[in-house]
Design an enzyme around this catalytic site. Sequence first.
Site, short mmCIF file in Angstrom:
data_model
loop_
_atom_site.label_atom_id
_atom_site.label_comp_id
_atom_site.label_asym_id
_atom_site.label_seq_id
_atom_site.Cartn_x
_atom_site.Cartn_y
_atom_site.Cartn_z
CE LYS A 36 -48.30 -46.94 55.80
NZ LYS A 36 -48.01 -46.87 54.36
CB THR A 37 -44.87 -45.77 59.59
OG1 THR A 37 -45.16 -45.35 58.26
CG2 THR A 37 -43.46 -46.31 59.66
CG ASP A 222 -46.60 -50.40 54.27
OD1 ASP A 222 -47.79 -50.14 54.56
OD2 ASP A 222 -45.68 -49.55 54.34
CD GLU A 223 -48.27 -47.31 51.14
OE1 GLU A 223 -49.43 -47.28 50.71
OE2 GLU A 223 -47.76 -46.36 51.78
CD GLN A 253 -53.43 -42.61 51.53
OE1 GLN A 253 -52.37 -42.02 51.36
NE2 GLN A 253 -53.77 -43.09 52.72
NE ARG A 614 -50.62 -36.90 51.17
CZ ARG A 614 -50.61 -38.00 51.91
NH1 ARG A 614 -49.48 -38.43 52.45
NH2 ARG A 614 -51.71 -38.68 52.15
#
Length: 738
Positions: A36-37, A222-223, A253, A614
């Site tokens: 994503k980043t 973002d997010e 998430q 994770r």
Amino acid sequence: MDARTQLLEGLTDAQLEAVSAHEGPLLVLAGPGSGKTMVVTRRIAHLVASGVDPSSILALTFTNKAAAQMRERVSSLLGETMTGLMQVSTFHAFCARQLRIWSTAAGVSQNYSIWDSADQRDAVKRAIVDAGLSTSNWPPAAVLSTISGAKNKLMDAAAFEQDAMDFNDRTVAKIYSRYETLLRDNDAMDFDDLLGHVARLLRDDETIRSAAQRRWQYILVDEYQDTNYAQFIIASGLAQSHRNICVVGDPDQSIYRWRGADIRNILDFEAHYPEARVVPLGRNFRSTGHIVKAASGLVSHNESHRHKDLHTELDDGSPVTIRTCMDEHAEAEAIVGHFRSAAEDGKAWREMAVLYRVNSLSRVLEDAFRHASVPYAVARGTAFYERREIKDALGYLRLLLNPNDDIALRRIINVPTRGIGKTTMDRMETHAKANGQRLGEVMRRISSVPEVTDRARKAVGRFVTMIDGWIAEMSGGMLGLDLADLVSMVLRDSGLESSMVDADDGEDRVENLSELVSAAADLIIEPGEDGSLPDLRGQLAAWLESIALVSDSDAIDPESGVVTLMTLHAAKGLEFDVVAIAGLEQGMLPHSRSFNEPDSMEEERRLCYVGMTRARRDLLMTRAMTRTHRGLRDRTMVSEFIDEIPPDHVACELPKPSWGSSMDSGEGHLLRGDPESVFKLGDQVEHPRFGLGKIQRLMSRPRGLTATIDFDEYGPRTLLVAHAGLQRLGGDLEDSPC
């Protein structure tokens, strides 16, 4: 090769589409580990390489760390000069900057100050008192939370009062009104005000809105699943005319509902922008096949789940290990053993993490890692015995051994508040110094201290009586008192425990204090040199000594790194080679607060999903069959999330109890052998008199194991299992993978 082409190199088809789709609304559904980043930063760079003015780009995110990382990556692609022209920041930083520019339109001072959390709590306390109310009846933390929720919905005090439906809301509205006055009188803003003022300007002021839309032609959020209503209004207002808005996030998430996040913002994006393009990033570059499929299978049980084809081109790797342990100590030892094996296989400690739902679980884990000499650190929190409420509790206990311990006394004499303020303390300390006395001695002769008010004398007298009463009980005043009972009594009678209920992070703090009682119950009483067992005073002395040594832990070798212990909430955005998730039990994960609320249960499931994803290559999920709470051992019920993980992707490990295990006392005889053969929570049973029912609770008592059963005809009954004549008919978890 031109810059635009270079920026598209190495991207998957989905990533390429997300990077190169410039115009119009775009929803990027970015699964865990999907790059994503990289997509966000390359999209920004690709816009500039395509001729877009950098100053017309606005990228918003949630944390300073995320914003800094985004700027650094864009800078590496474009250079510092270009990056400096665009605005990449958090929502709050963006609003703080713009509010100083738009201060006149907002009706606020250009030189306003921003109140932090402590300032806000103090102001709300003042507002409560000014409204003629008591902070005992109207806890500041709870009131501030309600006010924050209203502000996030863009409701000022007047609107909140108009909408109030009951006495509670009408009273909070009065406090809210006074709190607003305090903010205005001090030319101050709280965090919610920063968002609220800018949101209202973009919603209601055509001049401001039009200027902002001309200024920023390309909006990136973002997010997006973590946005609240005010942030939704800000993003929508900025993009209203040109509709060049790209939002990146993952509904699966969304784990900050308790903080005001509204998952509907991302779920309803296409309703707000019918022409939107949707690009799912389902390929996971982080985790092996079994982990991806296990996590995907779990979260698919949520109704709010937005389907993404989650997959990975990495190998399947090892199945997710689900380990059932006899108790929390066996659980901690199992995790340490698992990590030691990984270390022997060449994994660095820094690539390992233990995740848990509540902070109180860290105490037993810390003990196990320390005893095994495995380096660890508690992330985004304080080591168990260094936490404020624990140090306060230990301060009380130190006074029981040494009433002249002035360091401990100064720490807790007015914790919780009992009317012994700084002025009284100064006068007592001056008297002590002048007469060569300890502070404790002066307090026991408070009548001889000049200039102390009668009210303060009474407060000091009550404090001394409380301490001396505990000392008497410890010395034999209460028959059968053990160390856990003593600690529990101190927490209760001091008011320390009840004072934590309404504090920030109150539930965590109360759970930590309960865990301290369990730590006292865990003390192994060793005989002295003469072979006799120590009395209660000796036990307390030994326990406090062992804790003091814990606080003086050896320095951790930075070369080898450390294992990270943290909450599931804190782990979002991080990744490790080896991950253990502890406490997979009903009431723990999912948390008991979520049981009667479907939306909360879905968020708990998302939280577990975030934890699972994770892990890169090795995931261990553990549960304890019994867990100690306030010194009493309770049977637990396996988390329903375990049942929802596809069995093809897990490997189960069951406990092997022995006569020498910690389970031998109390209910140990019921637990030896195959764990599936004993009664479990959720089991359907039949009783000779009461008929059919379902086990709701199992508890260890001095007389044996008791079961609370909800019978179809007779309702709940609590029975002693050994004499109840129960027949097990089955349980809810018969199809569980473990």
